[in-house]
Design an enzyme around this catalytic site. Sequence first.
Site, PDB file in Angstrom:
ATOM      1  N   GLY A  78      51.654 -64.591  98.619  1.00  0.00           N
ATOM      2  CA  GLY A  78      52.918 -64.190  98.077  1.00  0.00           C
ATOM      3  C   GLY A  78      54.031 -63.575  98.736  1.00  0.00           C
ATOM      4  N   GLU A  85      55.916 -66.352  99.615  1.00  0.00           N
ATOM      5  CA  GLU A  85      56.681 -66.818  98.490  1.00  0.00           C
ATOM      6  C   GLU A  85      57.744 -65.897  98.393  1.00  0.00           C
ATOM      7  OE1 GLU A  85      53.049 -67.054  96.373  1.00  0.00           O
ATOM      8  OE2 GLU A  85      53.466 -69.265  95.983  1.00  0.00           O
ATOM      9  N   GLU A 134      46.049 -69.153 100.448  1.00  0.00           N
ATOM     10  CA  GLU A 134      45.337 -69.098  99.228  1.00  0.00           C
ATOM     11  C   GLU A 134      44.102 -70.057  99.092  1.00  0.00           C
ATOM     12  OE1 GLU A 134      48.557 -69.571  99.457  1.00  0.00           O
ATOM     13  OE2 GLU A 134      49.696 -67.901  98.175  1.00  0.00           O
ATOM     14  N   ALA A 182      49.533 -61.633  97.342  1.00  0.00           N
ATOM     15  CA  ALA A 182      49.161 -60.648  96.310  1.00  0.00           C
ATOM     16  C   ALA A 182      47.897 -59.840  96.566  1.00  0.00           C
ATOM     17  CB  ALA A 182      48.610 -61.765  95.284  1.00  0.00           C
TER      18      ALA A 182
HETATM   19  N1  DAK Z   1      45.404 -57.581  99.615  1.00  0.00           N
HETATM   20  C1  DAK Z   1      44.833 -56.465  99.590  1.00  0.00           C
HETATM   21  N2  DAK Z   1      44.801 -55.982 100.749  1.00  0.00           N
HETATM   22  C2  DAK Z   1      45.102 -56.476 101.877  1.00  0.00           C
HETATM   23  C3  DAK Z   1      45.743 -57.610 101.808  1.00  0.00           C
HETATM   24  C4  DAK Z   1      45.779 -58.529 100.368  1.00  0.00           C
HETATM   25  N3  DAK Z   1      46.459 -59.554 100.338  1.00  0.00           N
HETATM   26  N4  DAK Z   1      45.777 -58.148 102.959  1.00  0.00           N
HETATM   27  C5  DAK Z   1      45.432 -57.057 103.898  1.00  0.00           C
HETATM   28  N5  DAK Z   1      45.175 -56.004 102.801  1.00  0.00           N
HETATM   29  C6  DAK Z   1      44.443 -54.901 103.595  1.00  0.00           C
HETATM   30  C7  DAK Z   1      42.898 -55.153 104.065  1.00  0.00           C
HETATM   31  O1  DAK Z   1      42.030 -55.098 103.150  1.00  0.00           O
HETATM   32  C8  DAK Z   1      43.009 -53.730 105.032  1.00  0.00           C
HETATM   33  O2  DAK Z   1      42.362 -52.602 104.043  1.00  0.00           O
HETATM   34  P1  DAK Z   1      41.460 -51.651 104.481  1.00  0.00           P
HETATM   35  O3  DAK Z   1      40.229 -52.503 104.943  1.00  0.00           O
HETATM   36  O4  DAK Z   1      41.918 -51.152 105.559  1.00  0.00           O
HETATM   37  O5  DAK Z   1      41.440 -50.815 103.382  1.00  0.00           O
HETATM   38  C9  DAK Z   1      44.216 -53.609 105.506  1.00  0.00           C
HETATM   39  O6  DAK Z   1      44.997 -54.266 104.542  1.00  0.00           O
HETATM   40  C10 DAK Z   1      44.725 -54.113 106.736  1.00  0.00           C
HETATM   41  O7  DAK Z   1      44.126 -55.469 106.882  1.00  0.00           O
HETATM   42  P2  DAK Z   1      43.091 -56.346 107.967  1.00  0.00           P
HETATM   43  O8  DAK Z   1      41.907 -55.038 108.438  1.00  0.00           O
HETATM   44  O9  DAK Z   1      42.724 -57.412 107.509  1.00  0.00           O
HETATM   45  O10 DAK Z   1      44.138 -56.421 109.093  1.00  0.00           O
HETATM   46  P3  DAK Z   1      43.978 -57.550 110.275  1.00  0.00           P
HETATM   47  O11 DAK Z   1      45.233 -57.479 111.094  1.00  0.00           O
HETATM   48  O12 DAK Z   1      42.634 -57.708 110.700  1.00  0.00           O
HETATM   49  O13 DAK Z   1      44.192 -59.022 109.353  1.00  0.00           O
HETATM   50  C11 DAK Z   1      45.515 -60.528 107.912  1.00  0.00           C
HETATM   51  C12 DAK Z   1      45.548 -59.133 108.893  1.00  0.00           C
HETATM   52  C13 DAK Z   1      46.950 -60.485 107.269  1.00  0.00           C
HETATM   53  C14 DAK Z   1      45.129 -61.689 108.441  1.00  0.00           C
HETATM   54  C15 DAK Z   1      44.439 -60.274 106.665  1.00  0.00           C
HETATM   55  O14 DAK Z   1      44.503 -58.950 106.239  1.00  0.00           O
HETATM   56  C16 DAK Z   1      44.522 -61.114 105.814  1.00  0.00           C
HETATM   57  O15 DAK Z   1      43.781 -62.408 106.090  1.00  0.00           O
HETATM   58  N6  DAK Z   1      44.889 -60.661 104.279  1.00  0.00           N
HETATM   59  C17 DAK Z   1      45.053 -61.589 103.410  1.00  0.00           C
HETATM   60  C18 DAK Z   1      46.049 -62.573 103.398  1.00  0.00           C
HETATM   61  C19 DAK Z   1      45.950 -63.672 102.115  1.00  0.00           C
HETATM   62  O16 DAK Z   1      45.002 -64.179 101.843  1.00  0.00           O
HETATM   63  N7  DAK Z   1      46.842 -63.663 101.399  1.00  0.00           N
HETATM   64  C20 DAK Z   1      47.179 -64.428 100.093  1.00  0.00           C
HETATM   65  C21 DAK Z   1      46.517 -63.538  98.882  1.00  0.00           C
HETATM   66  S1  DAK Z   1      46.779 -64.573  97.436  1.00  0.00           S
HETATM   67  C22 DAK Z   1      51.488 -65.611  91.240  1.00  0.00           C
HETATM   68  C23 DAK Z   1      52.226 -64.923  92.062  1.00  0.00           C
HETATM   69  C24 DAK Z   1      51.495 -64.764  93.532  1.00  0.00           C
HETATM   70  C25 DAK Z   1      50.712 -65.011  93.997  1.00  0.00           C
HETATM   71  C26 DAK Z   1      49.603 -66.030  93.237  1.00  0.00           C
HETATM   72  C27 DAK Z   1      50.053 -66.102  91.681  1.00  0.00           C
HETATM   73  N8  DAK Z   1      51.753 -65.763  89.990  1.00  0.00           N
HETATM   74  C28 DAK Z   1      53.164 -65.407  89.587  1.00  0.00           C
HETATM   75  C29 DAK Z   1      51.004 -66.638  89.099  1.00  0.00           C
HETATM   76  C30 DAK Z   1      49.934 -64.879  95.272  1.00  0.00           C
HETATM   77  C31 DAK Z   1      48.774 -65.021  95.730  1.00  0.00           C
HETATM   78  C32 DAK Z   1      48.380 -64.707  96.928  1.00  0.00           C
HETATM   79  O17 DAK Z   1      49.223 -64.033  97.835  1.00  0.00           O
END
Ligand code: DAK
Length: 260
Positions: A111, A114, A134, A67
């Site tokens: 997500g 998922e 998450e 997400a």
């Molecule tokens: N959201 C927004 N931006 C993101 C992102 C994300 N999930 N993941 C990466 N980016 C952005 C980064 O902010 C960065 O942007 P800038 O800073 O350059 O503007 C760019 O993508 C490149 O990322 P990184 O610089 O961080 O790249 P790295 O290679 O250093 O790291 C990484 C890659 C994938 C390990 C890292 O970006 C990371 O940890 N990302 C977050 C992963 C994460 O936590 N994902 C889970 C999110 S929560 C629902 C449906 C769905 C959901 C919930 C409810 N319902 C229907 C109720 C889902 C929830 C989730 O997915």
Amino acid sequence: MNNPTDILVENPKPGVRLVRLNRPAALNALRGRLLEELAAALTEAGEDDAVRVVVLTGNDRAFAAGADIKEMADRTVAEVLGMDRRAACWLAYRRFPKPMIAAVNGFALGGGCELAMCADIIVAGEGARFGQPEVNLGLIPGAGGTQRLTRAVGKAMAMKMVLTGETIDARAALAAGLIAEIAPPELALDRALELAELIAAKAPIAVRLAKEAVLKAAEMPLEAALDHERKLFALLFATEDRREGVAAFIEKRKPSFVGR
Ligand code: DAK
């Protein structure tokens, strides 16, 4: 669909629709707009008789990193609970009636993992990473990560992934049953398209009912599911394609299916 920006839609082979997630700068983070565009694309593909299989992919770095964390930063509980549109999008993914194959390279997180699990077959490039991180954000998976992942990989691996937030690589995902195949990264999409082409050449109604029957394995008690399977099997005897398939076998020729 009005000019999608967050996805790209192509028709690379007969019967195959390819949908690419297209927010490379944000690792294909699933913002609302992307979710809506993807749902609309799947609805359209589901209704188009010319589309037999959908292949869903991202890019080299990410299938989807989950997400959009920036978009959800300031949400209140009431806003999250009231997100009927988002829930409807996810419903469109998991209820997509035709086969869907995900070609995954790079990150499939939260997500993104998922979403990949909404596909019927996942082909991953070596180097792909799957995870439900998450918990690192003070959250839990919200689109099936605690349920579909557990059904796919079992409690032990699901608990490890959901509680630690750590990712697993493609080999571990294959061993755990999360994905169907590993390919060299540059060939993962080709392989997914090859599988899609194979499926697209089969009898469409049989393929659809086969998907439905396999999904029931996770939803119904065994006796009811076996009964359901037997009825779907019998139903197919009413199709032209069943007659054609059997006749083609007996006449030693390739069948030509029409979807009736
Ligand atoms: N959201 C927004 N931006 C993101 C992102 C994300 N999930 N993941 C990466 N980016 C952005 C980064 O902010 C960065 O942007 P800038 O800073 O350059 O503007 C760019 O993508 C490149 O990322 P990184 O610089 O961080 O790249 P790295 O290679 O250093 O790291 C990484 C890659 C994938 C390990 C890292 O970006 C990371 O940890 N990302 C977050 C992963 C994460 O936590 N994902 C889970 C999110 S929560 C629902 C449906 C769905 C959901 C919930 C409810 N319902 C229907 C109720 C889902 C929830 C989730 O997915």
